[in-house]
Design an enzyme around this catalytic site. Structure first.
Site, PDB file in Angstrom:
ATOM      1  CG  HIS A 278      -1.387   0.624  -1.809  1.00  0.00           C
ATOM      2  ND1 HIS A 278      -1.306   0.585  -0.429  1.00  0.00           N
ATOM      3  CD2 HIS A 278      -2.312   1.580  -2.089  1.00  0.00           C
ATOM      4  CE1 HIS A 278      -2.161   1.455   0.082  1.00  0.00           C
ATOM      5  NE2 HIS A 278      -2.781   2.078  -0.909  1.00  0.00           N
ATOM      6  CD  GLU A 279      -2.578   3.676  -5.385  1.00  0.00           C
ATOM      7  OE1 GLU A 279      -3.798   3.761  -5.641  1.00  0.00           O
ATOM      8  OE2 GLU A 279      -2.064   4.174  -4.357  1.00  0.00           O
TER       9      GLU A 279
ATOM     10  CG  HIS B  90      -6.709   1.216  -3.408  1.00  0.00           C
ATOM     11  ND1 HIS B  90      -7.402   0.917  -2.260  1.00  0.00           N
ATOM     12  CD2 HIS B  90      -5.608   1.930  -3.014  1.00  0.00           C
ATOM     13  CE1 HIS B  90      -6.745   1.412  -1.213  1.00  0.00           C
ATOM     14  NE2 HIS B  90      -5.658   2.029  -1.643  1.00  0.00           N
TER      15      HIS B  90
ATOM     16  CG  ASP C 155      -5.581   3.674   1.517  1.00  0.00           C
ATOM     17  OD1 ASP C 155      -6.272   4.306   0.703  1.00  0.00           O
ATOM     18  OD2 ASP C 155      -4.533   3.084   1.195  1.00  0.00           O
TER      19      ASP C 155
END
Length: 369
Positions: free
Chosen positions: A60-61, A64, A156
């Protein structure tokens, strides 16, 4: 540091180990109920799930970070923490679309992983330990993805809402404040859900669930509050300008007398004008201390060199007259703490001086207002 992604260090914080132990213990009863024959191996399976969960959060990071770099940001850190993780990057989104894309890609990554895990689980012929982990991976990624899409900062979804309001109103601050307040509503909603949902199905609220909901709600409330303050602070900073805060200056030669400098200041506009000693190339060397100049006896002013009442400026202590907002603060930070006063130039020509204390006072007043 355990590696690098998008040019930034990946940091595994000590709090992750605390989270790993807690989640392993919490998930163990579920493993035991679903696979009672495992015995003590339930903790190994439970820990495998925790690793799977944090790997999903890490991806997930990473999503980003990769999109942030693609949108022109400099990624400075990816951290895996007690709360999952975060990605830090310098600068801020220049357009609403940048913030939207950077924010939405994280939850979408988890939802895509949830689909992959789910179909992999469906392909298993029997409910084995690997099948259990696939099922848990599908559930956890779906939860992380949908939860992060809730429309409130610091989630988010809050960043997405901020970008939407920013695009409609043209004000990023309005977007931040709106998403921050919605984030506070989400924080209260998490706690309310833990307390009220069990009552709707006729059971008593579970104390452990309520405690976790309260902890998450407090985290969200705090993050939302910080976002609101950051948005208002950003608006305050954006209102600052060098031209609005600087004092006009008149350049004087280094061999001038105190009396001659006084006459130059009077012609330029009086006490509000600051005399700045410059070299042959027009570079500021120092500014005249008005108090020290006034203390020179009148009968000695014509023979006292201006160097006697000059406060030196550090080399390079100057800012451009056109700077505003964050660019102004960044320029002052580059000059360094040793400069309480900096020269102001316009196209290389000295036009004024800027006192750091004036900037600080203006920033404080704007934030309070």
């Amino acid at each position: 540091m355990i590696g690098r992604v998008a040019g930034a260090p990946v940091i595994l914080t000590p709090s992750w180990f605390v989270a790993a132990v807690i989640l392993t213990v919490l998930f163990a009863p579920t493993v035991q109920n679903l696979a009672p024959r495992l015995g003590r191996e339930i903790y190994l399976v439970s820990f495998a799930f925790v690793l799977l969960l944090f790997a999903s959060v890490f991806l997930h990071e990473v999503a980003h970070a990769l999109v942030a770099r693609a949108r022109g940001q400099h990624v400075t850190e990816l951290a895996v923490t007690l709360w999952g993780g975060h990605t830090a990057y310098s600068g801020s989104s220049a357009r609403p679309l940048d913030g939207f894309l950077i924010s939405v890609v994280g939850p979408l990554t988890n939802l895509a992983l949830a689909v992959v895990f789910w179909f992999s689980f469906q392909a298993q012929p029997t409910f084995t330990v690997p099948a259990l982990l696939l099922y848990a991976g599908a559930f956890s990624n779906a939860f992380v993805g949908f939860f992060n899409l809730l429309p409130g900062l610091p989630l988010d979804g809050g960043q997405i809402l901020e970008s939407a309001v920013w695009a409609v109103t043209g004000s990023r601050t309005r977007g931040t404040v709106a998403a921050g307040w919605v984030g506070r509503v989400v924080a209260v909603g998490v706690v309310a859900w833990a307390l009220l949902w069990p009552l709707t199905v006729g059971v008593r609220p579970d104390l452990w669930t309520v405690a976790w909901a309260a902890l998450i709600g407090a985290f969200l409330w705090s993050g939302a509050g910080q976002a609101i303050r950051a948005g208002r602070s950003r608006e305050a900073v954006s209102g600052l300008s060098v031209r609005g805060l600087a004092r006009p200056a008149v350049p004087v030669a280094s061999d001038a007398s105190v009396a001659a400098v006084g006459r130059e200041v009077a012609r330029a506009g009086g006490p509000h004008v600051v005399a700045v000693v410059v070299d042959a190339a027009g570079r500021a060397l120092g500014y005249v201390d008005p108090g020290a100049a006034a203390a020179v006896p009148p009968d000695a002013a014509e023979t006292t060199p201006v160097a006697a009442v000059v406060v030196p400026l550090p080399a390079g202590a100057s800012v451009d007259a056109g700077l505003v907002g964050p660019d102004l603060l960044a320029a002052l930070a580059q000059v360094g703490r040793q400069a309480s006063v900096v020269a102001v130039t316009d196209a290389g020509r000295l036009v004024g001086v800027l006192e750091v204390s004036t900037v600080v006072a203006a920033l404080r007043t704007a934030r309070q207002g």
